[in-house]
Write a protein that holds these residues in place. Structure first.
Motif, PDB file in Angstrom:
ATOM      1  N   LEU A   2       0.889  -1.381  -0.014  1.00 39.70           N
ATOM      2  CA  LEU A   2       0.015   0.016  -0.101  1.00 39.70           C
ATOM      3  C   LEU A   2       0.924   1.208   0.101  1.00 39.70           C
ATOM      4  CD1 LEU A   2      -2.729  -0.879   2.534  1.00 39.70           C
ATOM      5  CD2 LEU A   2      -3.004  -0.526   0.023  1.00 39.70           C
ATOM      6  N   ASP A  27       2.151   1.902  -3.253  1.00 38.12           N
ATOM      7  CA  ASP A  27       1.040   2.181  -4.118  1.00 38.12           C
ATOM      8  C   ASP A  27       0.936   3.668  -4.110  1.00 38.12           C
ATOM      9  OD1 ASP A  27       0.314  -0.267  -5.251  1.00 38.12           O
ATOM     10  OD2 ASP A  27      -1.384  -0.518  -3.993  1.00 38.12           O
ATOM     11  N   THR A  28       1.343   4.162  -3.098  1.00 37.42           N
ATOM     12  CA  THR A  28       0.846   5.542  -2.750  1.00 37.42           C
ATOM     13  C   THR A  28       2.132   6.370  -3.677  1.00 37.42           C
ATOM     14  OG1 THR A  28       2.344   5.749  -0.753  1.00 37.42           O
ATOM     15  CG2 THR A  28       0.007   5.637  -0.683  1.00 37.42           C
ATOM     16  N   SER A  83      -5.194   6.141  -3.056  1.00 33.67           N
ATOM     17  CA  SER A  83      -4.182   5.521  -2.543  1.00 33.67           C
ATOM     18  C   SER A  83      -3.595   5.901  -1.241  1.00 33.67           C
ATOM     19  CB  SER A  83      -2.863   5.484  -3.605  1.00 33.67           C
ATOM     20  OG  SER A  83      -2.218   6.604  -3.782  1.00 33.67           O
TER      21      SER A  83
END
Length: 287
Positions: free
Chosen positions: A190, A193-194, A209
């Motif tokens: 995660l 993803d950002t 995100s």
């Protein structure tokens, strides 16, 4: 954290006076069939006389009146409540994205019929979506005109950042003491993803995100109410203020995303001083 952003669901332009055209994006609200668009029309024609006639036809179909007529029209199927709710939900998401990306301008009034034309749906689901945004504080109702996008300034963002810090900092410090390193490591995708979302420079893509990362971190506290309140505050913090976003460039987004990675590293190492410093700085910068 900060002003994240989510892929713009733009709205095609319109010739209606007083309503600015919005960019065409990737929102795909399905074309409305009679099952959705005719809802208002059905409401209009279902007078008591028509309803009585429908009841008689229904009785006949079940043998109550002891008669059968091949020419009578079939009773309409139940209204597709689930389909309508799905369309409304897609429009809510599209409007939220337009807010984050600045496509819906602070202070501008938008009418449900005009937005409905752009989405290719009736005004009803758009009006319902706007009512949801009104509950969230994004817009306000303007009688007989539509909905005005709420105007917010730097002070509003500072207040949101302060409240978010009061809620999230103590929770993250507690989690840093109790959550094992392997659980934090599971959140690495995660955080990555950002970083990828920030590299696109798209505010709307980054917003989604950004919220996903924070939501996953706070979910480890096991408090659904906390997650819901924090999510609402986070979403509000992502709406740009009057005059445009305070931080809007690709470099700003990349720097913001890098703080997610640094925070995750500190949480894995249980370095409470670094966690406290990063989170406080992060929220202070979001204003």
């Amino acid at each position: 954290m900060k002003h994240g952003l989510h892929a713009l669901h733009g709205l095609p332009g319109s010739a209606e006076a007083g309503v600015p055209a919005l960019r065409t994006g990737e929102v795909r609200v399905p074309a409305q069939t009679r099952s959705v668009d005719a809802l208002d029309a059905l409401d209009a024609v279902e007078t008591p006389a028509v309803l009585d006639a429908d009841r008689e036809r229904g009785d006949a179909a079940h043998g109550v009146r002891g008669e059968h007529t091949h020419s009578e029209r079939p009773i309409p199927p139940p209204r597709p409540v689930v389909q309508r709710a799905s369309v409304r939900g897609q429009i809510v998401d599209a409007l939220r994205t337009a807010l984050v990306a600045g496509e819906l301008k602070p202070g501008q009034v938008y009418s449900a019929p005009a937005l409905g034309d752009r989405f290719g749906v009736s005004a009803t689901p758009v009006r319902e979506a706007m009512q949801q945004l009104a509950l969230e504080g994004a817009v306000e109702v303007v009688p007989n005109r539509g909905f005005r996008v709420v105007q917010r300034g730097a002070r509003d963002l500072s207040e949101l950042a302060e409240v978010r810090a009061l809620i999230e900092v103590p929770v993250m410090l507690r989690l840093a003491r109790t959550v094992p390193a392997e659980r934090w490591a599971e959140l690495r995708p995660l955080a990555d993803d950002t970083v990828r979302a920030a590299s696109t420079g798209c505010r709307a893509t980054y917003a989604e995100s950004d919220r996903a990362f924070h939501r996953a971190v706070l979910s480890l506290a096991g408090n659904a109410q906390l997650v819901q309140v924090a999510e609402d505050l986070h979403r509000r913090a992502q709406w740009p203020p009057v005059g445009g976003p305070v931080r809007h460039g690709r470099a700003d987004l990349v720097a913001d995303a890098a703080e997610h990675t640094a925070l995750l590293d500190a949480l894995i190492a249980r370095d409470l001083d670094v966690v406290r410093s990063l989170v406080n700085e992060h929220f202070a910068g979001s204003a």
